[in-house]
Structures are given as structure tokens and as C-alpha cells.
Scaffold this active site. Structure first.
Site, PDB file in Angstrom:
ATOM      1  N   GLY A 134      16.239   0.698   9.200  1.00 35.19           N
ATOM      2  CA  GLY A 134      15.116   0.553   8.274  1.00 35.19           C
ATOM      3  C   GLY A 134      14.602   1.915   7.845  1.00 35.19           C
ATOM      4  CB  VAL A 158      21.278  -4.103  11.254  1.00 38.97           C
ATOM      5  CG1 VAL A 158      21.345  -4.460  12.738  1.00 38.97           C
ATOM      6  CG2 VAL A 158      21.617  -2.630  11.046  1.00 38.97           C
ATOM      7  CD  GLU A 181      -3.206  -2.234  -4.936  1.00 45.39           C
ATOM      8  OE1 GLU A 181      -3.473  -1.086  -4.600  1.00 45.39           O
ATOM      9  OE2 GLU A 181      -2.156  -2.792  -4.574  1.00 45.39           O
TER      10      GLU A 181
HETATM   11  C1  LIG Z   1       3.073  -4.996  -3.088  1.00 43.17           C
HETATM   12  C2  LIG Z   1       2.670  -4.277  -1.823  1.00 43.17           C
HETATM   13  C3  LIG Z   1       1.553  -3.436  -1.828  1.00 43.17           C
HETATM   14  C4  LIG Z   1       1.161  -2.762  -0.679  1.00 43.17           C
HETATM   15  N1  LIG Z   1       0.104  -1.921  -0.739  1.00 43.17           N
HETATM   16  C5  LIG Z   1      -0.237  -1.187   0.345  1.00 43.17           C
HETATM   17  C6  LIG Z   1      -1.281  -0.226   0.311  1.00 43.17           C
HETATM   18  O1  LIG Z   1      -1.910  -0.058  -0.732  1.00 43.17           O
HETATM   19  N2  LIG Z   1      -1.566   0.478   1.424  1.00 43.17           N
HETATM   20  C7  LIG Z   1      -0.861   0.289   2.588  1.00 43.17           C
HETATM   21  O2  LIG Z   1      -1.132   0.960   3.596  1.00 43.17           O
HETATM   22  N3  LIG Z   1       0.135  -0.596   2.662  1.00 43.17           N
HETATM   23  C8  LIG Z   1       0.473  -1.331   1.580  1.00 43.17           C
HETATM   24  N4  LIG Z   1       1.495  -2.240   1.659  1.00 43.17           N
HETATM   25  C9  LIG Z   1       2.155  -2.455   2.950  1.00 43.17           C
HETATM   26  C10 LIG Z   1       3.172  -1.357   3.255  1.00 43.17           C
HETATM   27  O3  LIG Z   1       4.047  -1.211   2.180  1.00 43.17           O
HETATM   28  C11 LIG Z   1       3.907  -1.765   4.523  1.00 43.17           C
HETATM   29  O4  LIG Z   1       2.960  -1.861   5.572  1.00 43.17           O
HETATM   30  C12 LIG Z   1       4.959  -0.748   4.875  1.00 43.17           C
HETATM   31  O5  LIG Z   1       5.940  -0.695   3.875  1.00 43.17           O
HETATM   32  C13 LIG Z   1       5.595  -1.104   6.211  1.00 43.17           C
HETATM   33  O6  LIG Z   1       6.480  -0.073   6.541  1.00 43.17           O
HETATM   34  P1  LIG Z   1       7.729  -0.357   7.460  1.00 43.17           P
HETATM   35  O7  LIG Z   1       8.452   0.924   7.616  1.00 43.17           O
HETATM   36  O8  LIG Z   1       7.276  -1.060   8.683  1.00 43.17           O
HETATM   37  O9  LIG Z   1       8.620  -1.421   6.669  1.00 43.17           O
HETATM   38  P2  LIG Z   1       9.219  -1.386   5.204  1.00 43.17           P
HETATM   39  O10 LIG Z   1       8.582  -0.368   4.353  1.00 43.17           O
HETATM   40  O11 LIG Z   1       9.239  -2.811   4.747  1.00 43.17           O
HETATM   41  O12 LIG Z   1      10.711  -0.906   5.454  1.00 43.17           O
HETATM   42  C14 LIG Z   1      11.639  -1.684   6.145  1.00 43.17           C
HETATM   43  C15 LIG Z   1      13.015  -1.263   5.715  1.00 43.17           C
HETATM   44  O13 LIG Z   1      13.957  -1.941   6.530  1.00 43.17           O
HETATM   45  C16 LIG Z   1      15.058  -2.357   5.742  1.00 43.17           C
HETATM   46  N5  LIG Z   1      15.674  -3.494   6.424  1.00 43.17           N
HETATM   47  C17 LIG Z   1      15.080  -4.656   6.775  1.00 43.17           C
HETATM   48  N6  LIG Z   1      15.943  -5.453   7.420  1.00 43.17           N
HETATM   49  C18 LIG Z   1      17.115  -4.770   7.495  1.00 43.17           C
HETATM   50  C19 LIG Z   1      18.393  -5.074   8.035  1.00 43.17           C
HETATM   51  N7  LIG Z   1      18.633  -6.219   8.669  1.00 43.17           N
HETATM   52  N8  LIG Z   1      19.384  -4.141   7.936  1.00 43.17           N
HETATM   53  C20 LIG Z   1      19.150  -2.964   7.279  1.00 43.17           C
HETATM   54  N9  LIG Z   1      17.957  -2.637   6.739  1.00 43.17           N
HETATM   55  C21 LIG Z   1      16.948  -3.527   6.848  1.00 43.17           C
HETATM   56  C22 LIG Z   1      14.446  -2.690   4.398  1.00 43.17           C
HETATM   57  O14 LIG Z   1      15.403  -2.595   3.357  1.00 43.17           O
HETATM   58  C23 LIG Z   1      13.353  -1.634   4.280  1.00 43.17           C
HETATM   59  O15 LIG Z   1      13.797  -0.496   3.582  1.00 43.17           O
HETATM   60  C24 LIG Z   1       1.895  -2.939   0.518  1.00 43.17           C
HETATM   61  C25 LIG Z   1       3.014  -3.794   0.533  1.00 43.17           C
HETATM   62  C26 LIG Z   1       3.394  -4.456  -0.612  1.00 43.17           C
HETATM   63  C27 LIG Z   1       4.618  -5.346  -0.588  1.00 43.17           C
END
Ligand SMILES: Cc1cc2nc3c(=O)[nH]c(=O)nc-3n(C[C@H](O)[C@H](O)[C@H](O)COP(=O)(O)OP(=O)(O)OC[C@H]3O[C@@H](n4cnc5c(N)ncnc54)[C@H](O)[C@@H]3O)c2cc1C
Length: 285
Positions: free
Chosen positions: A13, A81, A172
């Protein structure tokens, strides 16, 4: 550098969590493999701007190979994965396996439709470049169709945009949509009476922005209403067939666009790890 002896860290990820972890380990005596199903890092908070045609995808998606070009202890692999063997320490990806010494799972989340299959089939979501782009294409098509629709009821349905979920993303999105209509579409469609258009924000509970203090919730409501957004509280949706929205109290609303921002759950991979899960399929740690 003799990479043979270095501990191998696999990070699955490349969202905020995976990216930060990989960058913090730059220069550490480890060999990192960063894996993502996409070869770009997506800045999800701006997906709603793609949906309202305010930004284009390349402005919020950055190539991972470019980001990590100079990080010598990291290689990137694009792949999905599908399983993890915690005992033997390997992951399965694209039909092959990869051994690890340490594993970081940073797979993020996906949209939670809470079992509302008709909403999942007929509604739109903002969770990926693809889903935000199809939301944008659909909305732009609605304006085009409305501009030549002579039946007033059909035209109203084409120009009714419903956002479900009064959290930050829904707020938003609804606000930006109202601005798109007021500031852009009124100029692009001088032949249409866009006073017929509606942006509604449906929220199942009695509050928007539930996690925020009262004062902020109040000013959010006032700001949205000043932009022309109609806020419907205690409105729990049960069905959407692509044209008619049905709420739990039986009331119905005609709308050709529904954007679901009412829930997230952990990524699908977490269901296949054999680990303890909590609400929204979160992994207990
Ligand atoms: C429309 C929207 C608006 C948002 N606005 C805000 C905001 O204003 N402020 C804020 O703080 N947060 C905001 N968020 C939330 C924030 O984007 C998330 O909390 C954050 O992206 C989480 O980060 P992460 O690294 O945990 O997961 P993610 O950013 O979701 O990254 C996970 C990654 O894992 C990869 N992945 C998943 N499963 C697999 C697999 N099986 N094999 C390979 N790769 C995989 C995906 O492709 C992805 O790239 C928003 C979310 C959305 C959808």
C-alpha cells in the site's frame, strides 16, 4: 551494498501510511519492497475536485517510481497482494510469492455501502481516480441531457444531485457541486434555467459533521445553505434504482445522480488475513 544480509521489509500500500513509512526508512540498513496495485500515489482528499471537474487526475496522482527515484534501499512493484502467510512470512501477489522479514500492511480502506446493493450498483463513489472520473463524466452528461430535455419532470431529475453522507467528504462534495452550478454551469448553459437544479445532502443522523463541535456543525450548515445546498437530516436511504431514491420513511425523490460518501471500511485484503476484525472490518492491533 550487500543487500543479501539486509532485512527485507515489504510494505503493501502506497497511500499516506505506506508512503510515510517507506520515506522514514530511507537510509536505514534495510531492503524495502513497496507494493501497490497502482503505480501512483493518490491524494484522496482532492478526489471530489476530480468529480466536479475542478482538477484533472494527473494533479492528484504522482508516479511512485518518480517519488522514490533517489531512494536506493527501495524497489517498487505494481501488483495486487491477495494473501499473506504470517507463519512462513511470505505474501502472494500476481500469482507468485515474495518472502519478507517484516511486513507493513498499509492497505487503507474502501467504500462501505452497508449492504445497500442497489446504491452500490446505481450510485457513484469517490474512492479512486476511476470512480471520481466516472462521477464527473456522468454529471457533465446530465447537464447536456437536461439542456435538450423538454419534459420538465425528467429535466428536474437530470438536474437533481444527491450527496449521501454528511461527513467531511459529503459536505465538501455538496458545497463544491453547488459552486460548480452557480459559478460555471450558469455561464456554460445560458439557454438553461439552472434555478431548476438542486443539490441535496442527505444525512441519516441528526447532524452533519458528527465528530465536530456544535459551533462548527452549525456554521457548516449555514455555509452550505448559503450556497444553495438543501440539507436533509434524519434521512436514511434504503434504495436507489438510478432514478428514484427511497428513504426509510417511504418518501421518494427523483434524481439521476447519487454520490455515496456515507461510509468506509478497511480494504478487502483484511478479510482474507485470518485476523480479528472490529467494526467496519478494521483489524484489531
Ligand atoms: C474523497 C475523500 C476525501 C478525503 N478527505 C480527507 C481530508 O480532507 N483530510 C484527511 O485527513 N483525510 C481525508 N480522507 C481520508 C484519507 O484519504 C485517508 O484517511 C487516507 O488516504 C488513508 O491512508 P492509508 O495510507 O491508510 O490508505 P490509502 O491512502 O487508502 O492507501 C492504501 C493503498 O493501498 C493500496 N492497496 C489496497 N489493497 C491493496 C492490495 N491488496 N494490494 C496492493 N495494493 C493495495 C491502494 O491502492 C492504496 O494505494 C479523504 C478520503 C476520501 C476518499
Amino acid at each position: 551494498m550487500n543487500t543479501q544480509k539486509l532485512p527485507h521489509i515489504v510494505i503493501v500500500g502506497a497511500g499516506f501510511g505506506g508512503l510515510e513509512t517507506a520515506q522514514k526508512l530511507a537510509g536505514a540498513p534495510v531492503q524495502i519492497t513497496l507494493i501497490d496495485r497502482h503505480n501512483y500515489h493518490l491524494f484522496q482528499p482532492l478526489l471530489y475536485q476530480i468529480a466536479i471537474a475542478g482538477l484533472v487526475p494527473s494533479q492528484i496522482a504522482y508516479p511512485l517510481r518518480t517519488i522514490f527515484r533517489r531512494q536506493k534501499n527501495l524497489t517498487f512493484q505494481m501488483g495486487e497482494v491477495s494473501a499473506v502467510d504470517f507463519e512462513s512470512r511470505y505474501i502472494k501477489m500476481n500469482g507468485s510469492v515474495m518472502a519478507y522479514d517484516y511486513l507493513v500492511l498499509a492497505v487503507g480502506g474502501e467504500t462501505n455501502f452497508f449492504g445497500l446493493s442497489t446504491v452500490e450498483e446505481n450510485g457513484f463513489q469517490l474512492k479512486s481516480i476511476e470512480s471520481a472520473t466516472s462521477t464527473r463524466n456522468h454529471m457533465l452528461r446530465m447537464f447536456e441531457q437536461a439542456s435538450r430535455e423538454v419534459d420538465p419532470d425528467k429535466r428536474k431529475a437530470l438536474l437533481t444531485f444527491v450527496v449521501v453522507g454528511g461527513g467531511p467528504t459529503g459536505v465538501e462534495t455538496a458545497g463544491a457541486l453547488a459552486e460548480l452550478i452557480t459559478h460555471v454551469m450558469t455561464k456554460d448553459y445560458p439557454e438553461m434555467d439552472l434555478g431548476e437544479s438542486r443539490v441535496l445532502l442527505l444525512e441519516a443522523t441528526g447532524n452533519v459533521m458528527a465528530a465536530y463541535p456544535d459551533e462548527l456543525r452549525q456554521s457548516t450548515m449555514e455555509l452550505l445553505e448559503s450556497k444553495g445546498v438543501e440539507i436533509l437530516l434524519n434521512a436514511r436511504l434504503t434504495d436507489y434504482n438510478g432514478r428514484t431514491i427511497t428513504a426509510a420513511d417511504g418518501s421518494q425523490l427523483e434524481a439521476c445522480t447519487l454520490i455515496w460518501t456515507a461510509g468506509v471500511r478497511s480494504a478487502e485484503l483484511t478479510d482474507r488475513l485470518g485476523v480479528e476484525q472490529a467494526a467496519s472490518r478494521l483489524v484489531r492491533v
